[in-house]
Scaffold this active site. Structure first.
Site, PDB file in Angstrom:
ATOM      1  N   SER A   1      16.669 -67.688 -72.819  1.00 34.54           N
ATOM      2  CA  SER A   1      16.926 -66.740 -71.564  1.00 34.54           C
ATOM      3  C   SER A   1      17.650 -67.554 -70.400  1.00 34.54           C
ATOM      4  O   SER A   1      18.480 -68.347 -70.539  1.00 34.54           O
ATOM      5  CB  SER A   1      15.789 -65.845 -71.146  1.00 34.54           C
ATOM      6  OG  SER A   1      16.142 -64.751 -70.355  1.00 34.54           O
TER       7      SER A   1
ATOM      8  N   ARG B   1       9.425 -55.384 -62.331  1.00 29.46           N
ATOM      9  CA  ARG B   1       8.782 -56.063 -63.611  1.00 29.46           C
ATOM     10  C   ARG B   1       8.887 -54.917 -64.870  1.00 29.46           C
ATOM     11  O   ARG B   1       9.290 -55.447 -66.181  1.00 29.46           O
ATOM     12  CB  ARG B   1       7.537 -56.595 -63.464  1.00 29.46           C
ATOM     13  CG  ARG B   1       6.858 -56.903 -64.527  1.00 29.46           C
ATOM     14  CD  ARG B   1       7.572 -58.437 -65.139  1.00 29.46           C
ATOM     15  NE  ARG B   1       6.611 -58.914 -66.434  1.00 29.46           N
ATOM     16  CZ  ARG B   1       7.070 -59.881 -67.069  1.00 29.46           C
ATOM     17  NH1 ARG B   1       8.108 -60.598 -66.772  1.00 29.46           N
ATOM     18  NH2 ARG B   1       6.350 -60.448 -67.854  1.00 29.46           N
TER      19      ARG B   1
ATOM     20  N   ASP C   1      18.743 -58.387 -80.056  1.00 29.52           N
ATOM     21  CA  ASP C   1      18.594 -58.593 -78.123  1.00 29.52           C
ATOM     22  C   ASP C   1      19.793 -57.901 -77.906  1.00 29.52           C
ATOM     23  O   ASP C   1      20.957 -58.368 -77.763  1.00 29.52           O
ATOM     24  CB  ASP C   1      18.858 -60.124 -78.019  1.00 29.52           C
ATOM     25  CG  ASP C   1      18.522 -60.753 -76.672  1.00 29.52           C
ATOM     26  OD1 ASP C   1      18.692 -59.867 -75.737  1.00 29.52           O
ATOM     27  OD2 ASP C   1      18.340 -61.768 -76.600  1.00 29.52           O
TER      28      ASP C   1
ATOM     29  N   HIS D   1      15.027 -58.831 -76.945  1.00 31.72           N
ATOM     30  CA  HIS D   1      15.047 -60.148 -76.311  1.00 31.72           C
ATOM     31  C   HIS D   1      13.613 -61.053 -76.087  1.00 31.72           C
ATOM     32  O   HIS D   1      13.824 -62.326 -76.150  1.00 31.72           O
ATOM     33  CB  HIS D   1      15.419 -60.180 -74.730  1.00 31.72           C
ATOM     34  CG  HIS D   1      15.862 -61.257 -74.002  1.00 31.72           C
ATOM     35  ND1 HIS D   1      16.731 -61.959 -74.462  1.00 31.72           N
ATOM     36  CD2 HIS D   1      15.159 -61.573 -72.757  1.00 31.72           C
ATOM     37  CE1 HIS D   1      16.655 -63.151 -73.337  1.00 31.72           C
ATOM     38  NE2 HIS D   1      15.705 -62.868 -72.474  1.00 31.72           N
ATOM     39  N   ASP D   2      12.791 -60.263 -76.132  1.00 30.98           N
ATOM     40  CA  ASP D   2      11.497 -61.085 -76.223  1.00 30.98           C
ATOM     41  C   ASP D   2      11.034 -61.848 -77.267  1.00 30.98           C
ATOM     42  O   ASP D   2      10.126 -62.646 -77.517  1.00 30.98           O
ATOM     43  CB  ASP D   2      10.328 -60.186 -75.930  1.00 30.98           C
ATOM     44  CG  ASP D   2       9.570 -60.253 -74.422  1.00 30.98           C
ATOM     45  OD1 ASP D   2      10.218 -60.820 -73.514  1.00 30.98           O
ATOM     46  OD2 ASP D   2       8.617 -59.453 -74.157  1.00 30.98           O
TER      47      ASP D   2
END
Lengths: 379, 379
Positions: free
Chosen positions: B147, B217, B317, B350-351
């Site tokens: 990232s 967040r 992602d 993405h994680d």
């Protein structure tokens, strides 16, 4: 404020799904075209989350063209020369229908505010059905809507199969996904985080949670567009400051065009929408799960339906992806329904159904024309 | 507060891209393993947006395991028995490196706060390079990160081709897209909308813009996951209230599990992260455009690079989609670089780079092993 919008008041009220009896029930709407003597040519257009009943005329607050003026009007795909077109402000909305911005009762002029009971898509459709009956319409020729409007179309089909001839759910789904609930939840939290929220009692405080509502709108707006559309529209272009320089060093100033655009979207939305309505309506979307309401079998929601369906999706819509429309079309097939499914190639994301997409125009015009022929409409 | 973190202070300071000379420059870092006598076995791990230098040990504020403890440690793919692993808190961060939470100068103990100058990914890398040199390392064996960490890897490769042997940019891109800028902008607006923001001077007011930072967040967290992951993890499951009932009528209470999860993500983040740092670092990501920095030709950023690259992406992602990694790999190919490109099949979004993805473990282990052989590392 309420009286500014054409509406019908039903003193008998409505039993909401949450158990509350809402009385009186006020249903604000707009109608275009002429109802045939046999009331056979009525089309109900259901609006998405942040639109309202002003589908085909300038908006009374913003002066901007109706939100689907390109689709509804004389000679348009939803042709008001042929059809009587109705658009109803959803229950919980802020343009005249019963909601957080209307009075609690005839005897209590205080506004509902945050205490307006939670409503569902089904409640919205029940209110619309009362209006449609009030207008002397036994059966709607068609019910058409995109996004949350499409959820209403599906609810109409499930609850009133004999009162709808044709149904067109566009860019929608039979349930709200975990990702969509998550986005809605963040938008709600943004409103709650605004100091002017006052636990929902902002009107009494002479305040509006404008910043929180703007953040909610900004975030939602990203989900309405595709990555391709954002890139084509803005890319990484820097917004030149009035001074002529590039604000490279200005950490918190406007910099990228996409930021400036989003801020504009946020602030202009606040001028025409109510925060409590936003909370109420997003909640209604989150609740929506037509399959779960029918013991987990979506097709049973449409068992032996006589309605003709046309399901429409857009390739780049990631909020209500094609896969969800396909699931819906399959359930309709299993129910033995007359259904066609059109996936329109577009790179403009969820918003495509509101934009200049000639393929959508052709699809709507074709479906309505074919259905009118089958219905034997002499128009 | 600063002294809690191991750091090196460079009195000569650093010329930032914005034109400000930042002095002193404080660089906080953690190191694991043993540096070889010839300093040939150093791996720099670059952290993503909201992580920090505590990559392989419990976090001093939360007590939770290091953010990549499953990847970095004895016998792990990034093996601290073989390599000397460094992780640096990025410039602008809030865990000891110069940023909004550190003092302005030796003579002025007031904290930078919102007046900390805007920094870029390049500035971050320059600060890391000073630390690496300070540690006596002429050439890093490898630079690895996902990232925003991957952006740093690319910047290292572009700026210091002779000081890096192998580079592994994971789930990243050579520029921040319009959609990603848009999401970052909404998260910034959420912070600005918090009454406890106080125009950035919240510390002086004894306040923390906790609600705004939590909203930021929460939104970001949705973008880190895939729709599939959210559906599998939460679906539309209702969170049962302690009373045992289902909060169907509770409009503003917790209802869906995904909402409860997001609220937890938001509130726990606030306990360990600073709002001004969040603003500073998201801005740095938005600025990032390595191709534009090289006259629009990304490949020229890597002209005649001696570095061995392994570019990694994940199929699901959507924040840093595979297409962007492919663009990067093609530019590296055009530059004549030694590059391999691995797209890992995962439905976790993405994680995925932070989660238990055995394919990523194998890819990292394999790339490091092969590179170590080519480098002639006798370890």
């Amino acid at each position: 404020m309420v009286s500014e919008h054409d509406s019908v008041v039903f003193d008998q009220g409505l039993d909401l799904e949450c158990g509350v009896h809402l009385s009186p029930l006020r249903v604000a709407y707009r109608a275009y075209g002429t109802l045939a003597p046999d009331a056979s040519n009525a089309i109900l257009v259901c609006h998405p989350l942040t639109a309202d009943q002003y589908v085909a005329e300038p908006h009374p607050l913003t002066g901007k063209p109706g939100w689907w003026a390109r689709m509804v009007g004389p000679g348009r795909p939803i042709d008001t020369d042929r059809f009587f077109v109705i658009c109803v402000n959803v229950l919980g909305g802020c343009m005249g229908s019963s909601g957080p911005c209307t009075a609690r009762s005839h005897d209590d002029a205080t506004l509902w505010g945050t205490e307006f009971p939670p409503v569902t898509i089904r409640d919205m459709v029940q209110a619309q059905a009362m209006l449609v009956e009030h207008l002397g319409i036994t059966r709607l020729f068609a019910v058409i809507g995109g996004s949350m409007g499409g959820m209403q179309v599906l609810q109409w089909a499930a609850d009133f199969p004999e009162r709808v001839f044709a149904a067109m759910p566009i860019a929608t789904a039979s349930f709200h996904s975990a990702q969509n609930i998550a986005f809605n939840e963040v938008s709600r939290q943004a409103i709650f985080a605004d100091p002017d929220w006052h636990n929902g009692h902002y009107r009494e405080q002479g305040a509006v949670p404008a910043r929180g509502l703007a953040v909610a709108r900004m975030m939602a707006h990203i989900t309405y567009l595709s990555e391709e559309a954002l890139t084509r529209k803005f890319g990484r272009r820097i917004r030149h400051e009035p001074s002529g320089g590039i604000a490279r060093g200005s950490l918190f100033g406007e910099m990228f065009e996409v930021e400036s655009y989003l801020r504009h979207q946020g602030s202009s939305f606040v001028r025409r929408f109510d925060a409590n309505s936003y909370l109420t309506i997003t909640r209604a979307m989150d609740y929506f799960d037509l399959g779960a309401d029918h013991n987990g079998d979506l097709s049973s929601a449409f068992a032996r339906t006589p309605i003709r369906f046309c399901v429409v999706s857009f390739t780049s819509d990631w909020l209500f992806p094609t896969s969800q429309s396909r699931t819906l079309a399959r359930a309709l097939n299993r129910a033995g329904a007359n259904v066609s499914f059109v996936e329109i190639d577009s790179d403009r994301g969820h918003d495509a159904f509101l934009l200049d997409e000639p393929d959508l125009d052709r699809t709507i015009r074709g479906f309505i024309g074919g259905a009118a022929e089958h219905a034997g409409l002499g128009i």
